[in-house]
Write a protein that holds these residues in place. Sequence first.
Motif, PDB file in Angstrom:
ATOM      1  N   GLY A 223      14.495 -14.304   4.751  1.00 15.37           N
ATOM      2  CA  GLY A 223      14.428 -14.121   6.198  1.00 15.37           C
ATOM      3  C   GLY A 223      13.933 -12.736   6.570  1.00 15.37           C
ATOM      4  N   VAL A 224      14.445 -11.712   5.885  1.00 12.17           N
ATOM      5  CA  VAL A 224      14.000 -10.340   6.147  1.00 12.17           C
ATOM      6  C   VAL A 224      12.513 -10.195   5.812  1.00 12.17           C
ATOM      7  N   ALA A 225      12.082 -10.790   4.715  1.00 11.17           N
ATOM      8  CA  ALA A 225      10.675 -10.713   4.322  1.00 11.17           C
ATOM      9  C   ALA A 225       9.781 -11.372   5.372  1.00 11.17           C
ATOM     10  N   VAL A 226      10.201 -12.511   5.903  1.00 12.42           N
ATOM     11  CA  VAL A 226       9.412 -13.210   6.922  1.00 12.42           C
ATOM     12  C   VAL A 226       9.312 -12.355   8.184  1.00 12.42           C
ATOM     13  N   VAL A 227      10.427 -11.748   8.605  1.00 10.68           N
ATOM     14  CA  VAL A 227      10.407 -10.896   9.794  1.00 10.68           C
ATOM     15  C   VAL A 227       9.480  -9.699   9.576  1.00 10.68           C
ATOM     16  N   LEU A 228       9.531  -9.086   8.391  1.00 13.20           N
ATOM     17  CA  LEU A 228       8.649  -7.954   8.105  1.00 13.20           C
ATOM     18  C   LEU A 228       7.185  -8.359   8.149  1.00 13.20           C
ATOM     19  N   VAL A 229       6.852  -9.506   7.559  1.00  7.61           N
ATOM     20  CA  VAL A 229       5.465  -9.972   7.558  1.00  7.61           C
ATOM     21  C   VAL A 229       4.995 -10.221   8.987  1.00  7.61           C
ATOM     22  N   LEU A 230       5.829 -10.870   9.802  1.00  6.17           N
ATOM     23  CA  LEU A 230       5.446 -11.113  11.189  1.00  6.17           C
ATOM     24  C   LEU A 230       5.260  -9.803  11.952  1.00  6.17           C
ATOM     25  N   ALA A 231       6.126  -8.834  11.721  1.00  6.48           N
ATOM     26  CA  ALA A 231       5.999  -7.545  12.393  1.00  6.48           C
ATOM     27  C   ALA A 231       4.705  -6.846  11.998  1.00  6.48           C
ATOM     28  N   ILE A 232       4.363  -6.896  10.712  1.00  7.60           N
ATOM     29  CA  ILE A 232       3.135  -6.257  10.240  1.00  7.60           C
ATOM     30  C   ILE A 232       1.906  -6.944  10.831  1.00  7.60           C
ATOM     31  N   VAL A 233       1.913  -8.272  10.855  1.00  6.01           N
ATOM     32  CA  VAL A 233       0.769  -9.013  11.406  1.00  6.01           C
ATOM     33  C   VAL A 233       0.596  -8.698  12.884  1.00  6.01           C
ATOM     34  N   MET A 234       1.705  -8.687  13.635  1.00  5.20           N
ATOM     35  CA  MET A 234       1.604  -8.407  15.060  1.00  5.20           C
ATOM     36  C   MET A 234       1.178  -6.963  15.317  1.00  5.20           C
ATOM     37  N   ALA A 235       1.672  -6.027  14.509  1.00  2.00           N
ATOM     38  CA  ALA A 235       1.285  -4.627  14.678  1.00  2.00           C
ATOM     39  C   ALA A 235      -0.197  -4.436  14.376  1.00  2.00           C
ATOM     40  N   ARG A 236      -0.688  -5.089  13.324  1.00  2.00           N
ATOM     41  CA  ARG A 236      -2.111  -4.967  12.995  1.00  2.00           C
ATOM     42  C   ARG A 236      -2.973  -5.568  14.093  1.00  2.00           C
ATOM     43  N   ARG A 237      -2.546  -6.713  14.638  1.00  2.00           N
ATOM     44  CA  ARG A 237      -3.307  -7.352  15.711  1.00  2.00           C
ATOM     45  C   ARG A 237      -3.314  -6.464  16.952  1.00  2.00           C
ATOM     46  N   TYR A 238      -2.161  -5.862  17.269  1.00  2.00           N
ATOM     47  CA  TYR A 238      -2.088  -4.976  18.434  1.00  2.00           C
ATOM     48  C   TYR A 238      -2.974  -3.759  18.233  1.00  2.00           C
ATOM     49  N   MET A 239      -2.914  -3.157  17.053  1.00  2.00           N
ATOM     50  CA  MET A 239      -3.721  -1.967  16.787  1.00  2.00           C
ATOM     51  C   MET A 239      -5.213  -2.306  16.822  1.00  2.00           C
ATOM     52  N   ARG A 240      -5.588  -3.504  16.373  1.00  5.45           N
ATOM     53  CA  ARG A 240      -6.989  -3.916  16.424  1.00  5.45           C
ATOM     54  C   ARG A 240      -7.448  -4.063  17.874  1.00  5.45           C
ATOM     55  N   ASP A 241      -6.576  -4.619  18.726  1.00  4.76           N
ATOM     56  CA  ASP A 241      -6.931  -4.809  20.131  1.00  4.76           C
ATOM     57  C   ASP A 241      -6.941  -3.500  20.909  1.00  4.76           C
ATOM     58  N   HIS A 242      -6.178  -2.503  20.453  1.00  5.26           N
ATOM     59  CA  HIS A 242      -6.059  -1.227  21.156  1.00  5.26           C
ATOM     60  C   HIS A 242      -6.456  -0.083  20.224  1.00  5.26           C
TER      61      HIS A 242
END
Length: 51
Positions: free
Chosen positions: A11-30
């Motif tokens: 569960g912790v690994a899944v949350v970390l992966v989702l956080a990393i994916v969302m952060a990368r997507r946000y940084m790409r957009d901004h």
Amino acid sequence: MTDSMISFVVGVAVVLVLAIVMARRYMRDHKDEGLSQWLDAHHMGWMHHRH
């Protein structure tokens, strides 16, 4: 490890992966916005406005 411990780790690994994916997507957009600006605007702003 017990089953509950394995579930917790997964569960912790899944949350970390989702956080990393969302952060990368946000940084790409901004990408013109620096990390310090992002932190100030989204996380540190409440500290400056609180009295």
